[in-house]
Design a protein around this motif. Sequence first.
Motif, PDB file in Angstrom:
ATOM      1  N   UNK A 139       0.838  -1.212   0.000  1.00 20.59           N
ATOM      2  CA  UNK A 139       0.000   0.000   0.000  1.00 20.59           C
ATOM      3  C   UNK A 139       0.869   1.257   0.000  1.00 20.59           C
ATOM      4  N   UNK A 140       1.237   1.770  -1.192  1.00 23.89           N
ATOM      5  CA  UNK A 140       1.978   3.046  -1.228  1.00 23.89           C
ATOM      6  C   UNK A 140       1.037   4.205  -0.890  1.00 23.89           C
ATOM      7  N   UNK A 141       1.460   5.094  -0.006  1.00 16.82           N
ATOM      8  CA  UNK A 141       0.607   6.211   0.400  1.00 16.82           C
ATOM      9  C   UNK A 141       1.405   7.503   0.426  1.00 16.82           C
ATOM     10  N   UNK A 142       0.732   8.622   0.097  1.00  9.24           N
ATOM     11  CA  UNK A 142       1.408   9.920   0.147  1.00  9.24           C
ATOM     12  C   UNK A 142       1.561  10.413   1.570  1.00  9.24           C
ATOM     13  N   UNK A 143       0.613  10.018   2.440  1.00  5.68           N
ATOM     14  CA  UNK A 143       0.675  10.464   3.834  1.00  5.68           C
ATOM     15  C   UNK A 143       0.775   9.265   4.754  1.00  5.68           C
ATOM     16  N   UNK A 144       1.201   9.559   5.971  1.00  4.97           N
ATOM     17  CA  UNK A 144       1.247   8.533   7.012  1.00  4.97           C
ATOM     18  C   UNK A 144      -0.161   8.079   7.336  1.00  4.97           C
ATOM     19  N   UNK A 145      -0.348   6.814   7.557  1.00  2.00           N
ATOM     20  CA  UNK A 145      -1.678   6.379   7.985  1.00  2.00           C
ATOM     21  C   UNK A 145      -1.597   5.791   9.391  1.00  2.00           C
ATOM     22  N   UNK A 146      -2.744   5.811  10.074  1.00  7.53           N
ATOM     23  CA  UNK A 146      -2.814   5.307  11.443  1.00  7.53           C
ATOM     24  C   UNK A 146      -2.979   3.789  11.411  1.00  7.53           C
ATOM     25  N   UNK A 147      -1.939   3.095  11.830  1.00  7.20           N
ATOM     26  CA  UNK A 147      -1.950   1.638  11.724  1.00  7.20           C
ATOM     27  C   UNK A 147      -2.956   0.979  12.661  1.00  7.20           C
ATOM     28  N   UNK A 148      -3.402   1.760  13.657  1.00  6.59           N
ATOM     29  CA  UNK A 148      -4.417   1.186  14.551  1.00  6.59           C
ATOM     30  C   UNK A 148      -5.791   1.207  13.892  1.00  6.59           C
ATOM     31  N   UNK A 149      -5.963   2.161  12.982  1.00  8.71           N
ATOM     32  CA  UNK A 149      -7.287   2.327  12.355  1.00  8.71           C
ATOM     33  C   UNK A 149      -7.454   1.526  11.071  1.00  8.71           C
ATOM     34  N   UNK A 150      -6.342   1.375  10.307  1.00  7.90           N
ATOM     35  CA  UNK A 150      -6.479   0.759   8.981  1.00  7.90           C
ATOM     36  C   UNK A 150      -5.921  -0.656   8.950  1.00  7.90           C
ATOM     37  N   UNK A 151      -6.641  -1.516   8.234  1.00  6.11           N
ATOM     38  CA  UNK A 151      -6.182  -2.899   8.067  1.00  6.11           C
ATOM     39  C   UNK A 151      -6.137  -3.197   6.569  1.00  6.11           C
ATOM     40  N   UNK A 152      -5.591  -4.333   6.215  1.00 12.13           N
ATOM     41  CA  UNK A 152      -5.475  -4.729   4.814  1.00 12.13           C
ATOM     42  C   UNK A 152      -6.859  -4.845   4.172  1.00 12.13           C
ATOM     43  N   UNK A 153      -6.993  -4.255   2.990  1.00  9.19           N
ATOM     44  CA  UNK A 153      -8.269  -4.280   2.276  1.00  9.19           C
ATOM     45  C   UNK A 153      -8.607  -5.638   1.709  1.00  9.19           C
ATOM     46  N   UNK A 154      -7.600  -6.479   1.579  1.00  6.38           N
ATOM     47  CA  UNK A 154      -7.847  -7.808   0.988  1.00  6.38           C
ATOM     48  C   UNK A 154      -8.192  -8.850   2.046  1.00  6.38           C
ATOM     49  N   UNK A 155      -7.408  -8.850   3.134  1.00 11.74           N
ATOM     50  CA  UNK A 155      -7.584  -9.947   4.091  1.00 11.74           C
ATOM     51  C   UNK A 155      -7.821  -9.458   5.514  1.00 11.74           C
ATOM     52  N   UNK A 156      -7.902  -8.155   5.704  1.00 14.50           N
ATOM     53  CA  UNK A 156      -8.111  -7.555   7.040  1.00 14.50           C
ATOM     54  C   UNK A 156      -6.936  -7.799   7.989  1.00 14.50           C
ATOM     55  N   UNK A 157      -5.778  -8.186   7.413  1.00 22.85           N
ATOM     56  CA  UNK A 157      -4.590  -8.385   8.230  1.00 22.85           C
ATOM     57  C   UNK A 157      -4.007  -7.068   8.706  1.00 22.85           C
ATOM     58  N   UNK A 158      -3.056  -7.129   9.632  1.00 24.56           N
ATOM     59  CA  UNK A 158      -2.436  -5.925  10.167  1.00 24.56           C
ATOM     60  C   UNK A 158      -1.443  -5.349   9.151  1.00 24.56           C
ATOM     61  N   UNK A 159      -1.394  -3.996   9.072  1.00 22.24           N
ATOM     62  CA  UNK A 159      -0.436  -3.366   8.184  1.00 22.24           C
ATOM     63  C   UNK A 159       0.835  -3.021   8.939  1.00 22.24           C
ATOM     64  N   UNK A 160       1.941  -2.994   8.203  1.00 18.54           N
ATOM     65  CA  UNK A 160       3.201  -2.552   8.805  1.00 18.54           C
ATOM     66  C   UNK A 160       3.927  -1.621   7.825  1.00 18.54           C
ATOM     67  N   UNK A 161       4.774  -0.760   8.355  1.00 19.25           N
ATOM     68  CA  UNK A 161       5.567   0.135   7.503  1.00 19.25           C
ATOM     69  C   UNK A 161       6.692  -0.662   6.870  1.00 19.25           C
ATOM     70  N   UNK A 162       6.820  -0.521   5.533  1.00 20.18           N
ATOM     71  CA  UNK A 162       7.860  -1.253   4.828  1.00 20.18           C
ATOM     72  C   UNK A 162       8.937  -0.295   4.321  1.00 20.18           C
ATOM     73  N   UNK A 163       8.557   0.951   4.068  1.00 24.98           N
ATOM     74  CA  UNK A 163       9.542   1.900   3.579  1.00 24.98           C
ATOM     75  C   UNK A 163       8.965   3.301   3.490  1.00 24.98           C
TER      76      UNK A 163
END
Length: 150
Positions: free
Chosen positions: A126-150
């Motif tokens: 999930x490339x994003x222009x802004x920081x997102x709140x990892x507590x609020x957003x989950x994966x759109x495909x499987x509802x898994x937890x997101x993590x910062x990759x870069x």
Amino acid sequence: MNEQELQRLVEHISITIFRKPFRHRASFNRRLKTTGGRYHLGSHDLDFNPLVLELHGMEELEKVVKHELCHYHLHLEGRGYQHRDADFLNLLKASGGSRFVKDLRQAGIVAPPKWLYSCSACGQMYPRKRRIDLKKYVCGKCKGKLKITG
Ligand SMILES: [Zn+2]
Ligand SMILES: [Zn+2]
């Protein structure tokens, strides 16, 4: 296309479409940002944005040339040469000139995404222009937890 070729193109369109000679100078001007061309009321010269040709090709450049030649011929003849004038709109329609120039923003100028997130379960990126709140957003495909990759 160099400036000599541009000059010849404008002269050619002027005589074949408008049946009147173009007797001034046509040149490329890279400082034009979002406009495709410009008619100089004082010198009667025409400037063209090289991006029209680079991004949209010859056909689009010819439409911009026709648009600027409408300003040129009408102004020299003392007729309504401004965008809102009936003379201008009629001549533009008859000559096949463009009313508005196509988007001249280059793809590279748009800022690339700064943040890259990925799903810790399925790996979806999930490339994003802004920081997102990892507590609020989950994966759109499987509802898994997101993590910062870069
Ligand atoms: Zn115009
Ligand atoms: Zn997932």
